[in-house]
Design a protein around this motif. Structure first.
Motif, PDB file in Angstrom:
ATOM      1  N   SER A 221       0.813  -1.180  -0.036  1.00 20.25           N
ATOM      2  CA  SER A 221      -0.031   0.170   0.069  1.00 20.25           C
ATOM      3  C   SER A 221       0.846   1.249   0.105  1.00 20.25           C
ATOM      4  N   GLU A 222       0.036   2.337  -0.530  1.00 16.77           N
ATOM      5  CA  GLU A 222       0.885   3.572  -0.575  1.00 16.77           C
ATOM      6  C   GLU A 222       1.145   4.223   0.768  1.00 16.77           C
ATOM      7  N   LYS A 223       0.133   4.153   1.947  1.00 11.95           N
ATOM      8  CA  LYS A 223       0.446   4.196   3.303  1.00 11.95           C
ATOM      9  C   LYS A 223       1.828   3.649   3.910  1.00 11.95           C
ATOM     10  N   TRP A 224       1.553   2.215   3.737  1.00 14.87           N
ATOM     11  CA  TRP A 224       2.828   1.382   4.153  1.00 14.87           C
ATOM     12  C   TRP A 224       4.184   1.804   3.820  1.00 14.87           C
ATOM     13  N   LYS A 225       4.231   2.042   2.417  1.00 12.38           N
ATOM     14  CA  LYS A 225       5.512   2.494   1.926  1.00 12.38           C
ATOM     15  C   LYS A 225       6.083   3.796   2.335  1.00 12.38           C
ATOM     16  N   ASP A 226       4.777   4.879   2.366  1.00 12.73           N
ATOM     17  CA  ASP A 226       5.511   5.824   3.065  1.00 12.73           C
ATOM     18  C   ASP A 226       5.938   5.785   4.386  1.00 12.73           C
ATOM     19  N   MET A 227       5.151   5.310   5.318  1.00 10.81           N
ATOM     20  CA  MET A 227       5.641   4.839   6.700  1.00 10.81           C
ATOM     21  C   MET A 227       7.059   4.376   6.554  1.00 10.81           C
ATOM     22  N   LEU A 228       7.603   3.520   5.679  1.00 11.85           N
ATOM     23  CA  LEU A 228       8.792   3.173   5.753  1.00 11.85           C
ATOM     24  C   LEU A 228       9.880   4.161   5.385  1.00 11.85           C
ATOM     25  N   THR A 229       9.387   5.260   4.694  1.00  8.49           N
ATOM     26  CA  THR A 229      10.466   6.352   4.395  1.00  8.49           C
ATOM     27  C   THR A 229      10.939   7.150   6.117  1.00  8.49           C
ATOM     28  N   TRP A 230       9.852   7.243   6.911  1.00  2.00           N
ATOM     29  CA  TRP A 230       9.734   8.307   7.915  1.00  2.00           C
ATOM     30  C   TRP A 230      10.759   8.137   8.614  1.00  2.00           C
TER      31      TRP A 230
END
Length: 254
Positions: A221-230
Motif C-alpha cells: 500500500s501507498e500508506k505503508w510504503k510512505d511509513m517506511l520512509t519516515w
C-alpha cells in the motif's frame, strides 16, 4: 520447558494471519526468548467466552462498569498459569524463564511502562481513523461483523466514514508522521533500539504497531510504503532488524 505455551491470538485474512499490535508484542517476545509456543486462533466474538473458559482475567472495564476481556493471553501448561495483558505476560515470561533473553532489563520496568504509554499517546489518536476501517477489511467474516458493530457503537460513526478525506486527508496523515517522529526523537540518533544496542520489550511495542499498520494497510500500500520512509527509514530498519523474531508464518486451516 517441556510443553509449548498456548498463545491466544486473533486471526485475519492477511498474510501470516497475525495482525494485532497487542498480540504482536507477545509473538515477538516469545520468539525473542526462544520459547516454544502454539497459537490458538480466537475470533473476536469468542474472546470473552474463551477467556472465561480458561480462567483469564479481564483486562479492561467497559463504560457500564462490566469487565472486558482482550487478547493476548497465554496459558503455560508447564506452570498452569494463565496470564492476560501484554505487559503482565512479558513480566511473567521474564520471571518464569530467567535463563532466556530478558524483555525488561533490571531497573527499567517503570521506564518501559512509561515509554509504552507514551508511544500509545503519540500514535494512537492520529493513526486510529486510518487503521480502524483498514482492520475491518482484513478480518474474517465473524470477526469483521463483530468488530464493525462494536466499534461503530463506540465511536458513534461508521468505520467507512472515519478516514479523513479531501483537504483534511494530507494534514491528518502528516499528523501521523509527526506522531512517529516523536517516538523517533526519544531514541538516541544512531541507535537501533530504544536501549541502544540492547533489544527490549519497548522495541516490540513499536514493532507491534508497525506490524498492525503493515497488515491492515497492506505491504504494497501507498500508506505503508510512505511509513517506511519516515524518520530516515528508522521504522523500515527496525522491522528488518526484528524480522528473525517474527517466528514462522502461521495460517488457519479453515
Amino acid at each position: 520447558m517441556s510443553q509449548p505455551i498456548i498463545f491466544y491470538d486473533i486471526p485475519s485474512t492477511a498474510a501470516g494471519c497475525a495482525w494485532s499490535h497487542n498480540t504482536w508484542k507477545i509473538r515477538y517476545a516469545l520468539n525473542f526468548k526462544g520459547l516454544a509456543y502454539k497459537t490458538t486462533w480466537v475470533e473476536y466474538p469468542d474472546i470473552e467466552s474463551v477467556c472465561k473458559e480458561i480462567g483469564a482475567e479481564p483486562t479492561m472495564v467497559r463504560k457500564d462498569g462490566s469487565p472486558y476481556s482482550t487478547l493476548p493471553v497465554i496459558h503455560d501448561p508447564n506452570t498452569g498459569a494463565v496470564v492476560s495483558d501484554s505487559a503482565r505476560i512479558a513480566d511473567y515470561l521474564d520471571a518464569t524463564y530467567p535463563d532466556t533473553p530478558v524483555l525488561t532489563p533490571a531497573g527499567t520496568h517503570t521506564l518501559q511502562n512509561a515509554f509504552r504509554a507514551a508511544v500509545h499517546n503519540a500514535t494512537d489518536p492520529v493513526i486510529r481513523p486510518y487503521i480502524m476501517p483498514a482492520v475491518a477489511r482484513i478480518l474474517r467474516p465473524r470477526s469483521e461483523e463483530y468488530f464493525v458493530r462494536t466499534r461503530e457503537a463506540n465511536y458513534k460513526k461508521k468505520l467507512t466514514e472515519m478516514e479523513p478525506t479531501g483537504e483534511a486527508r494530507e494534514t491528518a496523515w502528516k499528523e501521523c508522521q509527526a506522531g512517529y517522529g516523536k517516538i523517533s526523537g526519544w531514541i538516541k540518533e544512531g541507535d537501533s533500539f530504544v536501549m541502544g544496542d540492547t533489544i527490549s520489550f519497548a522495541d516490540f511495542v513499536i514493532a507491534g504497531e508497525l506490524q498492525w499498520c503493515m497488515k491492515a494497510f497492506g505491504a504494497e500500500s501507498e500508506k505503508w510504503k510512505d511509513m517506511l520512509t519516515w524518520n530516515g527509514g528508522r521504522w523500515a530498519k527496525l522491522i528488518d532488524d526484528l524480522k528473525k523474531y517474527e517466528g514462522p508464518v502461521e495460517e488457519m486451516s479453515n
